[in-house]
Design a protein around this motif. Structure first.
Motif, short mmCIF file in Angstrom:
data_model
loop_
_atom_site.label_atom_id
_atom_site.label_comp_id
_atom_site.label_asym_id
_atom_site.label_seq_id
_atom_site.Cartn_x
_atom_site.Cartn_y
_atom_site.Cartn_z
N GLU B 47 -7.88 18.12 41.57
CA GLU B 47 -9.14 18.82 41.80
C GLU B 47 -9.18 20.13 41.03
OE1 GLU B 47 -9.59 19.06 46.03
OE2 GLU B 47 -9.72 16.86 46.11
N ARG B 48 -8.03 20.82 41.05
CA ARG B 48 -8.01 22.10 40.34
C ARG B 48 -8.21 21.88 38.84
NH1 ARG B 48 -2.58 24.76 41.85
NH2 ARG B 48 -3.21 26.26 40.27
N LEU B 49 -7.58 20.84 38.33
CA LEU B 49 -7.70 20.59 36.89
C LEU B 49 -9.12 20.19 36.53
CD1 LEU B 49 -6.13 20.50 34.24
CD2 LEU B 49 -5.90 18.05 34.57
N GLU B 50 -9.75 19.43 37.43
CA GLU B 50 -11.13 19.03 37.16
C GLU B 50 -12.02 20.24 37.00
OE1 GLU B 50 -13.10 15.67 39.71
OE2 GLU B 50 -10.97 15.29 39.29
N ARG B 51 -11.72 21.27 37.76
CA ARG B 51 -12.54 22.48 37.66
C ARG B 51 -12.22 23.23 36.38
NH1 ARG B 51 -11.75 22.71 43.34
NH2 ARG B 51 -9.95 24.09 43.13
N GLN B 52 -10.98 23.16 35.94
CA GLN B 52 -10.61 23.87 34.70
C GLN B 52 -9.80 22.96 33.79
OE1 GLN B 52 -8.68 27.75 36.23
NE2 GLN B 52 -9.05 26.38 37.93
N PRO B 53 -10.46 22.03 33.13
CA PRO B 53 -9.73 21.07 32.31
C PRO B 53 -8.98 21.68 31.13
CG PRO B 53 -12.10 20.80 32.03
CD PRO B 53 -11.91 21.80 33.12
N ASP B 54 -9.32 22.93 30.78
CA ASP B 54 -8.63 23.55 29.65
C ASP B 54 -7.47 24.42 30.06
OD1 ASP B 54 -11.77 23.83 27.95
OD2 ASP B 54 -10.14 22.39 27.64
N ASP B 55 -7.13 24.36 31.33
CA ASP B 55 -6.01 25.18 31.79
C ASP B 55 -4.71 24.47 31.42
OD1 ASP B 55 -3.91 26.30 33.30
OD2 ASP B 55 -5.33 27.04 34.79
N LEU B 58 -1.92 23.93 34.21
CA LEU B 58 -2.32 22.90 35.17
C LEU B 58 -2.18 21.51 34.56
CD1 LEU B 58 -5.56 24.17 36.93
CD2 LEU B 58 -3.40 23.59 38.00
#
Lengths: 373, 384
Positions: B47-55, B58
């Motif tokens: 879920e966290r990655l979905e919010r920030q796919p460029d992180d 993560l």
């Protein structure tokens, strides 16, 4: 602290030997595009879990109840990533039912859907992009029933095009035409029959004897009548046999064809048939159509284009015959006066044809196999 | 046209395996068990990655998790998921080091060894003290039969991270290049000295067992395999021990060992071999499943199964010529003893001594000691 890359190291080494691991991600898409356009799409539950989440209670098990609850979402997700088009129009997919199936690597959700297409003619195309954003190693295994076509859809090749299975008249004509030409060229019995008929075409029966025909147009007219009569006859019986109205046993047909060749050739030597040129071609030619029918059935007939195929095949046979005719007739006409033609070609030639045909008759009638052709 | 036919045949046979679709009788019927679906940490990460796919952090973390799951479950689609997560950086010629390393690993999985090594070289250029890169490099070079370079990489890894794993790395390479006995002693001592909770103990024991097996010390080999099985039973270990049992003429134990294992094709193959030797009825089903799997892999253009396919073609389909072709194709990519064995067995069965020559030359050049290969390496005239 050593854990993270240690695990990776194990991964690295473990996978080469075990790299033939559990099957990678595939979905199975079967389309039926003639008549009512429909599809069946088998998608792995594992993949759906990853893409949409199915395990509502997060207990590590996916039940039918949990799957059912996500059916609409699954259909929407999958069908949004599939584009089937016909001609210039994109079809819309309509879910029919959703079931389950087991494949060798687990359970799959089965989505049956109907396709409503604005264009009812034109080539079909399939565009696939399910899961490619989540798993570039995913593949769509596409099969198109009725057309015998199949493809593996991948991020590198996400589209597939199919020539319309039910409407490409020209292609059917060409295909079956080709078969017709081929079959007459390799059908020695048919060729010999035609030859036997053509040998006397440049002659005329006068007072119990063969006399050379004076003018070319007369000879050509005779040839045309003979060939046309043969074509009409075998077209008739071919259609009748293919449509199933008359069914004759193959061995009998093959033997009968040989018999017609004997008769035609013998008739050249000593005319005994009560009719002339084109009538001989017609009456005896009827049998040959049954012989062609067997070939067509072996080739497989397209459901919707039977008439086209038949026409194409007959046209092919006719074209093939024409080739023989145009090769033979000018030569025969030029030579018709010569002793060589009368005695040697017509006489001995007809005799030879009769002899070969007789051998065929024996071979086919008795079910033996001694002839080299 | 021929591909079409092949896909059709494949799909038709898939059709026979997958009977008719059905509606389950009850909502409570369990259709599939997916332990990873129950993992809250994994879900949170996603879920966290979905919010920030460029992180980057993560993404790398999630990719590593996916790879770990894939290894544990023996399911290659997780490697695909990992690659997707790294999509923002994947196609760059010079991605961040962590991504490079994962890319090398994934490429290595696909047996794209050249590109994997290229990626590792880049990592090491950026950071010569990247221990993981040295280790991964060593392992790939070992698979390729480049033992000199592999040994260097193992030593580099050891200098950075002295550990049981490093010792296993060195011992493994040395045992394949003429130093099997000293390698065994070195590793046996290290394993003995390491407390039972040492990470990678299972892996070290597997390596030790393999060295013993190559030396022909079957009792010791068995002891080490069983010790390893007490720890983490990964697919590689199970396959290696199954092969040991098959060589020892104990197919019944193979069936026990692999009972219920449906994860990997490698294990499916060993079950099929054991079932065939025992004359079990399920052998036919297993053979058919494997045929489908190999056909599917060819269709997808994968070349990671060639060795297994060669063994399958020889021992289960009885086609030595085809098996030899596969084995030679495999040998072009990988040079481990098991790959040599595939060529030698197939060449012997096909009566083609010339085909075995390059393999025999390589074995002689590297001074490989392998008790299982010796009978195959002897010339036919020398056979008793």
């Amino acid at each position: 602290m050593t854990r993270p890359y240690v695990l990776l190291a194990l991964l690295v080494v473990a996978l080469p030997a075990a790299a033939a691991a559990h099957k990678p991600s595939d979905s199975y898409l079967t389309l039926r595009l003639d008549g009512e356009a429909e599809g069946r799409w088998d998608i792995a539950l594992r993949d759906l879990e990853h893409a949409l989440g199915l395990d509502a209670d997060h207990d590590g098990a996916i039940t039918w109840g949990e799957l059912r609850a996500r059916h609409e979402a699954i259909a929407a997700y999958a069908l949004a990533r599939l584009e089937v088009a016909r001609g210039k129009g994109v079809c819309t997919a309509r879910t029919l039912e959703q079931l389950v199936d087991r494949h060798s690597d687990g359970a799959y959700s089965v989505l049956r859907f109907a396709l409503d297409c604005p264009d009812d003619a034109g080539p079909w195309s399939v565009g696939y992009r399910l899961f490619f954003d989540l798993d570039p190693t995913h593949r769509g295994l596409l099969r198109i029933e009725g057309a015998g076509a199949a493809a593996v859809l991948s991020p590198e090749r996400p589209t597939f095009e199919l020539a319309s299975p039910g409407g490409d008249v020209w292609r059917t004509l060409r295909e079956y035409g080709r078969e017709g030409v081929w079959h007459i060229w390799t059908g020695f019995d048919h060729l010999l029959f035609l030859l036997a008929l053509l040998l006397p075409a440049v002659m005329r029966r006068r007072g119990g004897e063969w006399q050379a025909v004076e003018r070319l147009p007369t000879a050509l007219g005779e040839v045309a009548r003979i060939v046309t009569a043969f074509t009409v006859a075998h077209s008739l019986t071919l259609s009748v046999a293919v449509l199933g109205w008359v069914a004759l046993p193959t061995r009998w047909v093959e033997a009968a064809i040989a018999a017609t060749v004997v008769l035609a050739a013998a008739n050249n030597l000593r005319p005994f048939l009560p009719f002339r040129g084109w009538l001989v071609a017609f009456s005896l030619g009827l049998i040959h159509g049954f012989g062609f029918a067997g070939v067509l059935v072996d080739l497989g007939l397209p459901g919707k284009e039977l008439a086209v195929a038949l026409f194409g095949f007959n046209a092919g046979v006719e074209l093939g015959q024409l080739a023989l005719v145009t090769a033979f007739v000018p030569l025969a006409f030029l030579m018709r006066e010569t002793w060589l033609y009368r005695r040697a070609v017509m006489g001995a030639g007809s005799f030879a044809v009769a002899a070969i045909a007789l051998a065929w008759l024996v071979e086919r009638g008795l079910g033996l196999g001694f002839m080299p052709f | 046209m021929h591909r079409s036919l092949l896909v059709l045949v494949l799909l038709a046979s898939a059709g026979t395996v997958a009977a008719e679709p059905f509606v389950p009788a009850d909502d409570a019927v369990v259709l599939e068990r997916l332990p990873s679906a129950a993992d809250p940490e994994l879900r949170a990460l996603r879920e966290r990655l979905e919010r920030q796919p460029d992180d980057l952090r993560l993404a790398v973390g999630l990719a590593r998790r996916y790879l770990e799951i894939g290894r544990r479950e023996g399911d290659p689609r997780w490697a695909g998921y990992a690659q997707a997560v790294l999509a923002p950086w994947w196609d760059r010629p010079l991605p961040p080091a962590d991504v490079l390393l994962l890319r090398a690993t994934l490429r290595q999985n696909r047996h794209d060894f050249d590109r994997a090594l290229a990626d590792l070289t880049l990592v090491l250029r950026m950071d010569p003290r990247h221990a993981q890169a040295w280790l991964t490099r060593a392992l790939i070079l070992q698979v390729r039969g480049d033992y000199g370079a592999a040994a260097e990489s193992c030593l580099a890894f050891q200098r950075l991270r002295p550990s049981l794993l490093a010792t296993a790395c060195i011992a493994g390479v040395t045992s394949l290049s003429g130093g099997a006995e000293p390698a065994y002693r070195l590793l046996a001592r290290a394993v003995g000295a390491a407390p039972p909770t040492t990470p990678d103990r299972s892996w070290a024991l597997t390596t030790l067992a393999e060295i013993a097996e190559r030396l022909g010390w079957t009792d010791l080999a068995e002891r080490h395999y069983r010790d390893a099985l007490a720890g983490e039973r990964d697919v590689y270990l199970l396959a290696a021990y199954a092969d040991f049992l098959l060589d020892a003429g104990r197919p019944g134990e193979v069936m026990e060992l692999l009972d219920g294992e449906s994860r990997a094709d490698a294990l499916l193959l060993r079950r099929a071999l054991a079932a065939r030797r025992l004359g079990l009825p399920e052998a036919a089903d297993l053979v058919r499943d494997l045929e489908d799997r190999f056909a599917a892999a060819r269709l997808r253009g994968e070349r990671t199964h060639l060795g297994a396919e060669s063994r399958f073609t020889l021992q289960l389909l009885g086609r030595p010529a085809a098996a030899l072709e596969l084995a030679l194709e495999n040998w072009r990519l990988q040079r481990e003893p098991i790959d040599a064995r595939r060529v030698l067995e197939a060449a012997r069965a096909a009566g083609d001594a010339a085909a075995a020559r390059p393999v025999l030359d390589q074995l002689a050049a590297t001074r490989l000691e392998d008790a299982r290969l010796e009978p195959l390496a002897r010339r036919p005239e020398e056979q008793p």
